[in-house]
Design a protein around this motif. Structure first.
Motif, PDB file in Angstrom:
ATOM      1  N   GLU A 187       0.899  -1.282   0.095  1.00 10.45           N
ATOM      2  CA  GLU A 187       0.066  -0.105   0.058  1.00 10.45           C
ATOM      3  C   GLU A 187       0.892   1.218   0.071  1.00 10.45           C
ATOM      4  O   GLU A 187       1.044   1.883   0.950  1.00 10.45           O
ATOM      5  CB  GLU A 187      -0.802  -0.047   1.273  1.00 10.45           C
ATOM      6  N   ALA A 244      -3.843   4.578   8.960  1.00 14.45           N
ATOM      7  CA  ALA A 244      -3.547   3.145   9.710  1.00 14.45           C
ATOM      8  C   ALA A 244      -2.066   3.605  10.454  1.00 14.45           C
ATOM      9  O   ALA A 244      -1.837   2.843  11.540  1.00 14.45           O
ATOM     10  CB  ALA A 244      -3.349   2.011   8.771  1.00 14.45           C
ATOM     11  N   TYR A 295     -10.844   4.387  14.423  1.00 12.04           N
ATOM     12  CA  TYR A 295     -11.016   5.702  14.820  1.00 12.04           C
ATOM     13  C   TYR A 295     -12.428   5.849  15.417  1.00 12.04           C
ATOM     14  O   TYR A 295     -12.951   6.901  15.795  1.00 12.04           O
ATOM     15  CB  TYR A 295     -10.817   6.910  14.057  1.00 12.04           C
ATOM     16  N   ASP A 296     -13.290   4.620  15.283  1.00 12.30           N
ATOM     17  CA  ASP A 296     -14.551   4.678  15.565  1.00 12.30           C
ATOM     18  C   ASP A 296     -14.975   5.533  16.968  1.00 12.30           C
ATOM     19  O   ASP A 296     -15.974   6.341  17.023  1.00 12.30           O
ATOM     20  CB  ASP A 296     -15.123   3.240  15.735  1.00 12.30           C
ATOM     21  N   LYS A 341     -24.306   1.487  12.283  1.00 10.73           N
ATOM     22  CA  LYS A 341     -22.985   2.147  11.567  1.00 10.73           C
ATOM     23  C   LYS A 341     -23.042   1.869  10.049  1.00 10.73           C
ATOM     24  O   LYS A 341     -22.840   2.769   9.235  1.00 10.73           O
ATOM     25  CB  LYS A 341     -21.851   1.529  12.263  1.00 10.73           C
ATOM     26  N   PHE A 376     -13.980  -0.239  15.193  1.00  9.31           N
ATOM     27  CA  PHE A 376     -12.492  -0.447  15.195  1.00  9.31           C
ATOM     28  C   PHE A 376     -11.879   0.898  14.847  1.00  9.31           C
ATOM     29  O   PHE A 376     -12.683   1.947  14.398  1.00  9.31           O
ATOM     30  CB  PHE A 376     -11.976  -1.469  14.247  1.00  9.31           C
TER      31      PHE A 376
HETATM   32  P1  IMP Z   1      -7.409   0.925   5.404  1.00 11.03           P
HETATM   33  O1  IMP Z   1      -6.194   1.472   4.760  1.00 11.03           O
HETATM   34  O2  IMP Z   1      -8.527   1.034   4.559  1.00 11.03           O
HETATM   35  O3  IMP Z   1      -7.302  -0.432   6.149  1.00 11.03           O
HETATM   36  O4  IMP Z   1      -8.007   2.116   6.422  1.00 11.03           O
HETATM   37  C1  IMP Z   1      -6.814   2.734   7.152  1.00 11.03           C
HETATM   38  C2  IMP Z   1      -7.162   3.053   8.468  1.00 11.03           C
HETATM   39  O5  IMP Z   1      -8.133   3.783   8.725  1.00 11.03           O
HETATM   40  C3  IMP Z   1      -7.580   1.923   9.388  1.00 11.03           C
HETATM   41  O6  IMP Z   1      -6.243   1.196  10.043  1.00 11.03           O
HETATM   42  C4  IMP Z   1      -8.392   2.382  10.604  1.00 11.03           C
HETATM   43  O7  IMP Z   1      -7.478   2.986  11.450  1.00 11.03           O
HETATM   44  C5  IMP Z   1      -8.930   3.505   9.789  1.00 11.03           C
HETATM   45  N1  IMP Z   1     -10.386   3.272   9.627  1.00 11.03           N
HETATM   46  C6  IMP Z   1     -10.941   2.608   8.230  1.00 11.03           C
HETATM   47  N2  IMP Z   1     -12.056   2.496   8.252  1.00 11.03           N
HETATM   48  C7  IMP Z   1     -12.597   2.612   9.311  1.00 11.03           C
HETATM   49  C8  IMP Z   1     -13.624   2.581  10.298  1.00 11.03           C
HETATM   50  O8  IMP Z   1     -14.963   2.131   9.693  1.00 11.03           O
HETATM   51  N3  IMP Z   1     -13.685   3.170  11.461  1.00 11.03           N
HETATM   52  C9  IMP Z   1     -12.744   3.893  12.033  1.00 11.03           C
HETATM   53  N4  IMP Z   1     -11.513   3.816  11.546  1.00 11.03           N
HETATM   54  C10 IMP Z   1     -11.267   3.288  10.231  1.00 11.03           C
END
Ligand code: IMP
Length: 186
Positions: free
Chosen positions: A37, A82, A147-148, A168, A145
């Motif tokens: 990524e 992330a 930042y929820d 949600k 999970f």
């Molecule tokens: P990713 O790259 O799509 O995995 O998301 C990056 C980061 O954004 C994750 O590690 C979470 O910290 C945050 N994130 C993604 N989706 C959510 C969500 O639905 N709620 C809260 N944090 C989220």
């Protein structure tokens, strides 16, 4: 779905539960690797992940990438959500850093944005989903999970972490992007 994130997988399965589609994860294919990524945007990353899986396994697939974009921080943490507090996907540390960066800040508006890249028969389609809200002064709730616990969606009195999964999903960034995916698949 090009992910091994069990929370995302669970959400995607719930959203597609009433469709004819069954969501297959990377581990279902026997893949337990972290997909690269390295993109500069959510769009780049979603496409990079979907292409990696399509090329390696020869399957049609979709990948999502999500960022929390805080207006007064110029869109931070965004694509770095992330690993905002460093490598390691530590949500507590990420939230702590975010709350520190917002200390004394009156404008706490933020949005979650999800981009999905779908690859079917070599053709790429992208769609997104957004939910606007604000960053609370401190975390509340134990659901969800990332930042929820600090994200309160607009027109709600509670954080994502205080909602049921169903509630949600019905308003979330990923729920909205997945609804577009579902419509395209149909
Ligand atoms: P990713 O790259 O799509 O995995 O998301 C990056 C980061 O954004 C994750 O590690 C979470 O910290 C945050 N994130 C993604 N989706 C959510 C969500 O639905 N709620 C809260 N944090 C989220």
């Amino acid at each position: 779905m090009a992910t091994n994130n069990v929370h995302k997988l669970q959400e995607a399965r719930e959203i597609l539960a009433d469709s004819e589609w069954e969501v297959v994860s990377l581990s279902d294919l026997g893949c337990h690797e972290d997909i690269p990524e390295t993109g500069a945007t959510l769009e780049d990353n979603a496409l990079q992940k979907a292409q990696w899986v399509a090329q390696k396994y020869g399957v049609d697939c979709f990948a999502d990438d999500t960022g929390l974009e805080v207006y007064s921080l110029g869109g931070e943490p965004g694509v770095r959500s992330a690993r905002y507090a460093g490598e390691g996907h530590d949500s507590q540390a990420n939230m702590k850093k975010l709350l520190e960066r917002l200390e004394g800040q009156v404008d706490r508006r933020a949005r979650f944005r999800t981009v999905i890249a779908l690859i079917r028969n070599g053709q790429v389609q992208q769609m997104d989903g957004v939910v606007e809200g604000t960053i609370r002064l401190e975390p509340s709730g134990v659901g969800g999970f990332g930042y929820d616990p600090v994200f309160q969606p607009e027109n709600k009195e509670v954080t994502f972490a205080q909602m049921s999964a169903e509630e949600k999903n019905s308003i979330s960034h990923r729920g909205r992007a997945m609804a577009k995916l579902k419509a395209i698949l149909k």
